[in-house]
Write an enzyme that holds these catalytic residues in place. Sequence first.
Site, PDB file in Angstrom:
ATOM      1  N   CYS A  25       0.803  -1.229   0.000  1.00 30.09           N
ATOM      2  CA  CYS A  25       0.000   0.000   0.000  1.00 30.09           C
ATOM      3  C   CYS A  25       0.834   1.277   0.000  1.00 30.09           C
ATOM      4  O   CYS A  25       0.291   2.375  -0.020  1.00 30.09           O
ATOM      5  CB  CYS A  25      -0.983  -0.002   1.162  1.00 30.09           C
ATOM      6  SG  CYS A  25      -2.264  -1.258   0.968  1.00 30.09           S
ATOM      7  N   HIS A  75     -13.192   9.417  -7.269  1.00 29.45           N
ATOM      8  CA  HIS A  75     -12.221   9.535  -8.356  1.00 29.45           C
ATOM      9  C   HIS A  75     -11.144  10.584  -8.076  1.00 29.45           C
ATOM     10  O   HIS A  75     -10.660  11.265  -8.974  1.00 29.45           O
ATOM     11  CB  HIS A  75     -12.921   9.783  -9.700  1.00 29.45           C
ATOM     12  CG  HIS A  75     -13.565   8.551 -10.224  1.00 29.45           C
ATOM     13  ND1 HIS A  75     -14.792   8.119  -9.779  1.00 29.45           N
ATOM     14  CD2 HIS A  75     -13.138   7.625 -11.117  1.00 29.45           C
ATOM     15  CE1 HIS A  75     -15.101   6.988 -10.402  1.00 29.45           C
ATOM     16  NE2 HIS A  75     -14.108   6.662 -11.203  1.00 29.45           N
ATOM     17  N   GLU A 136     -13.188  -0.941   2.687  1.00 29.69           N
ATOM     18  CA  GLU A 136     -12.139  -0.711   1.697  1.00 29.69           C
ATOM     19  C   GLU A 136     -12.110  -1.833   0.655  1.00 29.69           C
ATOM     20  O   GLU A 136     -11.882  -1.586  -0.523  1.00 29.69           O
ATOM     21  CB  GLU A 136     -10.797  -0.621   2.433  1.00 29.69           C
ATOM     22  CG  GLU A 136      -9.634  -0.249   1.569  1.00 29.69           C
ATOM     23  CD  GLU A 136      -8.369  -0.073   2.382  1.00 29.69           C
ATOM     24  OE1 GLU A 136      -8.187   1.010   2.979  1.00 29.69           O
ATOM     25  OE2 GLU A 136      -7.557  -1.012   2.418  1.00 29.69           O
TER      26      GLU A 136
END
Length: 152
Positions: A25, A75, A136
């Site tokens: 990550c 986005h 998530e």
Amino acid sequence: MGNIRITKQFSFETGHALYGYDGKCKNVHGHSYKLSVTVIGKPIEDTNNVKFGMVIDFGDLKKIVKTEIVDVFDHATVFNKNTPHVELAKELQDRGHNVLLVNYQPTSEMMVIDFAEKIKSFLPSHIALHSLKLQETDTSFAEWYASDNESL
């Protein structure tokens, strides 16, 4: 009449990277987030009120969460503004990308805390934020409960 909890669910796509993290990550990647917002209050008892019987109109709750969270984070790519990721953020912004610089590590845990503060500030005084669940992935999520944070 007793308190009732109601929940509205939202979804949005967001990218992020965790600066200094020791796993995958640390790389820029994205998630299809699912956010469940639960508020608590007493249903309106005034029979002359067009919202009679509602704790809050789902449409009113949607407007708050959409404006403060979904429209902002959907986005977008989120970076901690206190890391060298600001250089990457500037490059992406210069190329027309939607970038958010926040003052925290953009983990689900920290995002859900941020979301709770934002949502609470826009709720009517007779409604309280009960909990948030920020999913998530299909198997990973962070939860925020007002009862866990009352003395903090």
